[in-house]
Design a protein around this motif. Structure first.
Motif, short mmCIF file in Angstrom:
data_model
loop_
_atom_site.label_atom_id
_atom_site.label_comp_id
_atom_site.label_asym_id
_atom_site.label_seq_id
_atom_site.Cartn_x
_atom_site.Cartn_y
_atom_site.Cartn_z
N VAL A 1 18.79 24.62 2.23
CA VAL A 1 19.47 23.36 2.54
C VAL A 1 20.33 23.44 3.80
N GLY A 2 20.55 24.64 4.29
CA GLY A 2 21.37 24.79 5.48
C GLY A 2 22.81 25.12 5.15
N GLU A 3 23.45 25.84 6.04
CA GLU A 3 24.84 26.26 5.80
C GLU A 3 25.77 25.05 5.75
N GLY A 4 26.63 25.04 4.77
CA GLY A 4 27.59 23.94 4.63
C GLY A 4 27.07 22.74 3.88
N ASN A 5 25.81 22.78 3.43
CA ASN A 5 25.24 21.64 2.71
C ASN A 5 25.24 21.81 1.20
N VAL A 6 25.84 22.90 0.74
CA VAL A 6 26.02 23.09 -0.70
C VAL A 6 27.46 22.72 -1.02
N GLU A 7 27.63 21.69 -1.84
CA GLU A 7 28.98 21.21 -2.14
C GLU A 7 29.75 22.22 -2.98
N ILE A 8 29.13 22.73 -4.04
CA ILE A 8 29.80 23.71 -4.90
C ILE A 8 28.76 24.41 -5.75
N THR A 9 29.04 25.68 -6.07
CA THR A 9 28.19 26.44 -6.99
C THR A 9 29.09 27.18 -7.97
N SER A 10 28.54 27.45 -9.13
CA SER A 10 29.24 28.30 -10.11
C SER A 10 28.18 29.10 -10.84
N ALA A 11 28.54 30.29 -11.27
CA ALA A 11 27.57 31.15 -11.95
C ALA A 11 28.26 31.94 -13.04
N PHE A 12 27.55 32.14 -14.13
CA PHE A 12 28.02 33.01 -15.20
C PHE A 12 26.92 34.01 -15.48
N ILE A 13 27.26 35.29 -15.49
CA ILE A 13 26.28 36.36 -15.62
C ILE A 13 26.57 37.16 -16.87
N VAL B 1 23.39 32.04 -15.57
CA VAL B 1 23.30 30.58 -15.49
C VAL B 1 24.06 30.13 -14.25
N ILE B 2 23.35 29.46 -13.34
CA ILE B 2 23.94 29.05 -12.07
C ILE B 2 23.85 27.54 -11.94
N ARG B 3 24.96 26.92 -11.58
CA ARG B 3 24.99 25.48 -11.32
C ARG B 3 25.14 25.26 -9.82
N ILE B 4 24.31 24.36 -9.30
CA ILE B 4 24.29 24.10 -7.86
C ILE B 4 24.42 22.59 -7.65
N ASN B 5 25.34 22.21 -6.79
CA ASN B 5 25.53 20.80 -6.45
C ASN B 5 25.38 20.65 -4.95
N LEU B 6 24.33 19.97 -4.52
CA LEU B 6 24.07 19.78 -3.10
C LEU B 6 24.86 18.60 -2.56
N MET B 7 25.10 18.63 -1.27
CA MET B 7 25.72 17.48 -0.61
C MET B 7 24.75 16.30 -0.69
N LYS B 8 25.29 15.10 -0.74
CA LYS B 8 24.46 13.91 -0.88
C LYS B 8 23.56 13.72 0.33
N GLY B 9 22.31 13.35 0.03
CA GLY B 9 21.37 12.99 1.09
C GLY B 9 20.76 14.16 1.83
N ILE B 10 20.97 15.39 1.36
CA ILE B 10 20.42 16.55 2.07
C ILE B 10 18.91 16.62 1.87
N MET B 11 18.48 16.64 0.62
CA MET B 11 17.06 16.67 0.30
C MET B 11 16.89 16.31 -1.17
N PRO B 12 15.72 15.78 -1.55
CA PRO B 12 15.48 15.46 -2.96
C PRO B 12 15.60 16.71 -3.83
N ILE B 13 16.19 16.56 -5.00
CA ILE B 13 16.46 17.72 -5.84
C ILE B 13 15.17 18.36 -6.32
N GLU B 14 14.11 17.58 -6.57
CA GLU B 14 12.85 18.16 -7.01
C GLU B 14 12.20 18.98 -5.91
N GLU B 15 12.34 18.51 -4.68
CA GLU B 15 11.82 19.27 -3.54
C GLU B 15 12.59 20.58 -3.38
N PHE B 16 13.89 20.52 -3.59
CA PHE B 16 14.71 21.74 -3.53
C PHE B 16 14.28 22.73 -4.61
#
Length: 701
Positions: free
Chosen positions: A239-251, A274-289
């Motif tokens: 998605v490119g640097e700076g286009n990930v709004e927030i992530t969290s992970a539990f291992i 378990v990793i949660r990823i939230n992309l910035m709006k309008g970056i790319m469709p989530i299914e494509e990601f």
């Protein structure tokens, strides 16, 4: 619509004023019964806007029609309101009747349909009362007296003349026209239901993803952590640097000393993350990601497995606790037999192109050491199996499981649990296990190697049970396919397994059961709505023929909703079904407007009541239909935050209204003429004073 068809700014102002009053009344009523304002109640209020416009519009239009007859303003308002009060009350009951199925629903369908039903119902009742009180009073105050005879020279007059000529022309070939209509309507309906996809709720791109990373079973937590960091690195590359709004992970797994309920975040061992990823709006469709992440991660870490899970709250609710929309449980008395069936089913599902992340979720090959205690040697040394086992548990896990120990702080009085465990970095090979002391006195020392042997084994990391019976879980995701077709493919894959071994069962979980329950209740709800409307009309008109003529437009209405959903890429789901049910209510309202006027004319002896009513009701039907369609356009376009979730509802209403407008104006007159219009008016009343009843007895002078 008032401005467009009547050119009356003051009448349009009256119509607009009724909308906020009715909506505010609905909100107050919802609060009084303890109903919160949420996306469904807001959707209901948005849906009600079009209907609210209809109520006031019909009143204003009928007042105009009476003023065009040359009546004084006050008389035209009084006569216009008197004429439509009965059909409008019947319309109100018909629209409320389409929400009656909400009373018979349960679970998720009821939770979503009931708030919308209440919002629309309260707004409709308020709108009816306003159209019969507020609108006439405001019309007396601000509307101007006007006298306008329609002629062939006006734009609407020319359109009306062409419409009436067309009605007169096709009435001579009504049998052929009606046959073509019903073949087309039912064909459209059948084709739409056969082709369109099925879902529980509209698929929405929330820009969120939850990924479950599974390394080979038993992988140390350090390696799982490295793989997790690699996954996050690949995400940033995609998605490119700076286009990930927030992530969290539990291992790994939650330590036993943590006061956390594992059901909220379940991982089966140190090999899972378990990793949660939230992309910035309008970056790319989530299914494509998701597709890109699957491909790149597979290239870099081929031994790992990814499984995407619901990232937003709606999907999590739809899964009913399952991690994936497609989940299969293979139950059996023998875990080996169940595993064999699960592996066969896994192979079948991997051959289906739209299934993703197909994998057996239950870890059955966790590496371990089996310790065989030599009871003879232990007895000779004066040791018991319990003492040996407690020493092993303390060394490899913690003393809290064998000897709970609490220390009370003398200052604060707070008790703390004290646990003892060997440093994990020292227990890193088999030799370390052998040197675990069982007895560590001054006089003698006994180690595990003195009383036991060991060997490597693979063992299930967890046991899942349903009704005390062990089962193996198989999960999968669906890519660019509706849930209905996915379930059909799953059923075919299960069928290909052939006859199952004795005692083995295959149960479908996840969204499968909810899909069947939801669509079943919605279909039943639609059927109940039609039956209730039919019986109510029959009771009102005292004629099954008139009732049948009124609902004859419904095949086209439902077919129109389905076809427009298909053309716009939507599936049949809770929202679209509610839109279709709403379209049925509004379409019946227009049909009632036509039929009540035709019946009044037939009562007056008009032999061409079907034709005269077409002339009288052309304008109000067009006005209300276009007003409702215009009111639904923002919803159908999915405007605003979360608009995609309610867009199918607006699309279904618009599709149904488009087809209902044509069927009401072109087909309903022919059906009415064929079933009713050729007969003289006769009341079914048993009242001997009813002059239209066959039991009427005229008093002799």
């Amino acid at each position: 619509m008032v401005l467009l068809f009547l050119g009356d700014r003051r009448g349009a102002l009256i119509v607009v004023l009724t909308i906020p009053i009715a909506l505010l009344t609905s909100v107050i009523c919802l609060n009084l019964i303890g109903q919160t304002i949420n996306i469904m109640t807001l959707g209901g209020l948005a849906l009600a806007v079009g209907i609210l416009v209809d109520e006031a519009t019909v009143t204003i239009e009928n007042i105009h029609r009476h003023m065009e007859m040359g009546k004084r303003k006050a008389i035209a308002i009084l006569d216009g309101c008197k004429e439509i009060v009965t059909p409008k009350l019947l319309i109100l009951f018909s629209i409320l009747a389409v929400f009656a199925p909400a009373l018979f629903m349960s679970g998720v369908p009821r939770g979503m349909f009931m708030p919308m039903s209440l919002a629309v119902g309260f707004a409709m009742i308020a709108s009816f009362l306003l159209s019969m009180t507020f609108v006439p009073v405001m019309a007396v105050w601000i509307m101007r007296t006007m006298k306008h005879e329609e002629s062939e020279q006006t734009r609407f007059g020319r359109f009306k003349a062409r419409y009436l000529r067309f009605i007169q022309k096709i009435s001579d070939k009504s049998r052929l026209a009606l046959t073509a209509y019903f073949v087309f309507a039912f064909g459209l309906l059948g084709m739409g239901f056969f082709v369109i996809g099925l879902d529980i709720f509209p698929k929405v791109d929330a820009g969120q993803a939850q990924v479950r990373l599974r390394m080979p079973t038993g992988t140390r937590i350090e390696r799982t952590e490295e793989a997790t960091k690699e996954l996050l690195q690949i995400t940033e590359e995609i998605v490119g640097e700076g286009n990930v709004e927030i992530t969290s992970a539990f291992i790994g797994t939650q330590p036993s000393s943590f006061p956390v309920n594992l059901i909220h975040l379940w991982t089966s061992g140190p090999h899972e993350a378990v990793i949660r990823i939230n992309l910035m709006k309008g970056i790319m469709p989530i299914e494509e990601f998701k597709e890109e992440l699957r491909e790149r991660f597979r290239e870099r870490l081929s031994e790992a497995k990814l499984s995407f899970e619901p990232g937003d709250l709606v999907e999590q609710v739809m899964n009913l606790g399952s991690t994936n929309p497609i989940e299969v449980a293979v139950l059996g008395k023998d875990l080996a037999s169940s595993l064999k069936i699960a592996e066969m089913l896994e192979s079948n599902l991997k051959e289906i192109s739209f299934f993703r992340d197909v994998q057996i979720a239950t870890p059955l090959d966790y590496p371990g050491l089996k310790i065989d205690i030599d009871r003879v040697k232990a007895g000779q040394l004066g040791l018991t199996v319990d003492e040996i086992a407690k020493s092993m548990v303390t060394a490899t896990s913690s003393s809290r499981f064998t000897r709970p120990n609490y220390w009370s702080d003398p200052v604060s009085g707070v008790a703390y649990q004290v646990q003892v465990e060997y440093p994990q970095y020292q227990m890193d090979e088999e030799a370390s296990i052998e040197m675990v002391p069982i007895v560590n006195d001054k006089d003698r020392k006994v180690y595990l190697r003195d009383v036991a042997d060991w060997h490597r084994i693979s063992t299930p990391a967890e046991y899942d049970r349903l009704n005390q019976q062990r089962f193996i879980t198989l999960t999968a995701n669906v890519h660019e396919q509706d849930l209905g077709n996915a379930v059909a493919a799953l059923d075919a894959a299960i069928e290909d397994l052939g006859e199952l071994p004795a005692g083995v069962k295959v149960l479908k979980r996840g969204q499968v059961d909810l899909l069947n329950q939801t669509l079943g209740e919605l279909q039943l709800g639609l059927l109940i709505a039609i039956i209730v409307i039919f019986l109510m009309l029959a009771a009102s008109f005292q004629s099954f023929r008139i009732s049948l003529a009124t609902i004859s437009i419904l095949p086209a209405v439902i077919g129109g909703s389905v076809i427009l959903l298909l053309l716009t890429g939507h599936s049949l789901n809770i929202q679209s079904y509610m839109g279709a049910i709403m379209a049925v209510g509004v379409a019946v309202a227009n049909a009632i407007l036509y039929v009540t006027n035709a019946e009044d004319l037939r009562k007056q002896g008009d032999q061409q009541a079907f034709f005269s009513s077409s002339a009288n009701r052309l304008r109000p039907i067009l006005m209300t239909s276009f007003a409702m369609i215009a009111g639904m356009m923002p919803m159908a376009l999915g405007m605003g935050e979360g608009g995609d979730q309610i867009a199918p509802l607006g699309v279904a209403v618009i599709g149904g209204l488009l087809f209902s407008m044509f069927s009401t104006l072109l087909i309903l007159p022919l059906v009415y003429r064929s079933l009713v219009g050729k007969h003289a008016f006769e009341s079914k009343s048993l009242n001997p004073n009813d002059e239209f009843s066959r039991y009427y007895e005229k008093e002799s002078e």
